[in-house]
Design an enzyme around this catalytic site. Structure first.
Site, PDB file in Angstrom:
ATOM      1  N   THR A  37       1.108  -1.261  -0.038  1.00 27.17           N
ATOM      2  CA  THR A  37       0.039   0.030   0.165  1.00 27.17           C
ATOM      3  C   THR A  37       0.900   1.238  -0.107  1.00 27.17           C
ATOM      4  O   THR A  37       0.454   2.277  -0.670  1.00 27.17           O
ATOM      5  CB  THR A  37      -0.931  -0.014   1.231  1.00 27.17           C
ATOM      6  N   ALA A  68      -0.543  -0.682   7.245  1.00 21.44           N
ATOM      7  CA  ALA A  68      -0.627  -1.257   8.623  1.00 21.44           C
ATOM      8  C   ALA A  68      -1.064  -2.858   8.337  1.00 21.44           C
ATOM      9  O   ALA A  68      -1.834  -2.920   7.300  1.00 21.44           O
ATOM     10  CB  ALA A  68      -1.493  -0.599   9.513  1.00 21.44           C
ATOM     11  N   ASP A  69      -0.632  -3.675   9.297  1.00 24.36           N
ATOM     12  CA  ASP A  69      -1.245  -4.970   9.118  1.00 24.36           C
ATOM     13  C   ASP A  69      -2.553  -5.142  10.047  1.00 24.36           C
ATOM     14  O   ASP A  69      -3.316  -5.982   9.315  1.00 24.36           O
ATOM     15  CB  ASP A  69      -0.116  -5.866   9.711  1.00 24.36           C
ATOM     16  N   LYS A 107       1.850  -3.277  13.074  1.00 22.68           N
ATOM     17  CA  LYS A 107       2.801  -3.024  11.719  1.00 22.68           C
ATOM     18  C   LYS A 107       3.863  -3.952  12.172  1.00 22.68           C
ATOM     19  O   LYS A 107       4.225  -4.473  12.848  1.00 22.68           O
ATOM     20  CB  LYS A 107       3.322  -1.494  11.769  1.00 22.68           C
ATOM     21  N   GLY A 113       6.191  -6.369   7.024  1.00 27.98           N
ATOM     22  CA  GLY A 113       7.354  -6.209   6.089  1.00 27.98           C
ATOM     23  C   GLY A 113       8.680  -5.904   6.917  1.00 27.98           C
ATOM     24  O   GLY A 113       9.596  -5.601   6.236  1.00 27.98           O
ATOM     25  N   GLU A 124       9.732   2.323  10.911  1.00 28.02           N
ATOM     26  CA  GLU A 124       8.573   2.831  10.536  1.00 28.02           C
ATOM     27  C   GLU A 124       7.938   3.749  12.025  1.00 28.02           C
ATOM     28  O   GLU A 124       7.418   4.720  11.718  1.00 28.02           O
ATOM     29  CB  GLU A 124       7.550   1.617  10.468  1.00 28.02           C
TER      30      GLU A 124
END
Ligand code: 5RP
Length: 225
Positions: free
Chosen positions: A28, A82-83, A93, A96, A102
């Protein structure tokens, strides 16, 4: 249009000339980086800092001027995915593996815009295993203390090796099931020597959550909306 692209375009529309922009990591955030690249090509004047080496590479190929974090004192706007996002705007988060950088960007930004599709909205955090960045030194001991907090956990692997972060650390993925009190859990995890940072992002860092839906609509959620 792809909801990820829609939310990325909306977030990027808030960027103005002269801003220092934080670039997130993930599919994203990549949409946002490409969109910023288009605006830079069209004359937008900004500088950017990246939350990962991957995002830095994409930014450079997209024509976005990157500056080192050591060269700035504050970020105007940080745009990242965000996850998971809960009702109170706490985040998980780190899917990745970039959660440390972040979080540093989020903490140092005047505005943090979170861009997600609707699949990331949850009642309670925890379905997504919580990523925790740990030092390679004594990682097994650190893992033992994480498991003692009530999760099942393992060190993230890639190609049958430990995955190494941009900071030379490892990621412990911790499945807690349901995280009812994210701040309390974050503090407990942070008190374990060997833990560098957790993927729980406090809602005090979040300005708004921009959500994209499969029917092509978007909603911007602030804590009071
Ligand atoms: C990277 C992250 C990402 O923001 C998160 O994994 C979401 O990624 P995507 O937009 O690809 O679903 O925290 O560390």
């Amino acid at each position: 249009m792809d909801p990820k692209r829609l939310v990325a375009e909306k977030a990027v529309s808030y960027i103005e000339n002269g801003m220092i922009v934080g670039l997130g990591t993930g599919s994203t955030a990549n949409e946002a980086i490409r969109e910023i690249g288009k605006r830079v090509a069209g004359g937008l004047r900004i500088k950017a800092v990246a939350s990962s080496l991957k995002s830095e590479d994409l930014a450079k190929t997209s024509g976005i001027p990157i500056v080192p974090l050591s060269g700035i004192t504050q970020i105007d706007i940080y745009i990242d995915g965000a996850d998971e996002v809960n009702h109170d705007h706490y985040l998980i988060k780190g899917g990745g593996a970039s959660l440390l950088r972040e979080k540093i960007l989020a903490y140092n930004s005047k505005k943090f815009l979170v861009i997600v599709d609707e699949s990331k909205l949850v009642d309670q955090l925890g379905r997504f295993p919580l990523p925790v960045e740990v030092t390679p030194f004594a990682a097994n001991l650190t893992l033992k203390h994480l498991i003692a907090l009530g999760c099942s956990a393992g060190i993230r692997q890639k190609d049958q090796q430990h995955y190494v972060t941009d900071n030379g650390n490892l990621i412990a993925d911790c499945s807690f099931g349901k995280i009812t009190e994210p701040s309390i859990l974050h503090n407990k995890i942070k008190s374990i020597p060997g833990v560098v940072e957790t993927g729980i992002f406090d809602n005090s860092m979040v300005t708004s959550i921009i959500v994209g839906y499969s029917n092509g609509t978007i909603k911007e959620l602030t804590k009071n909306s």
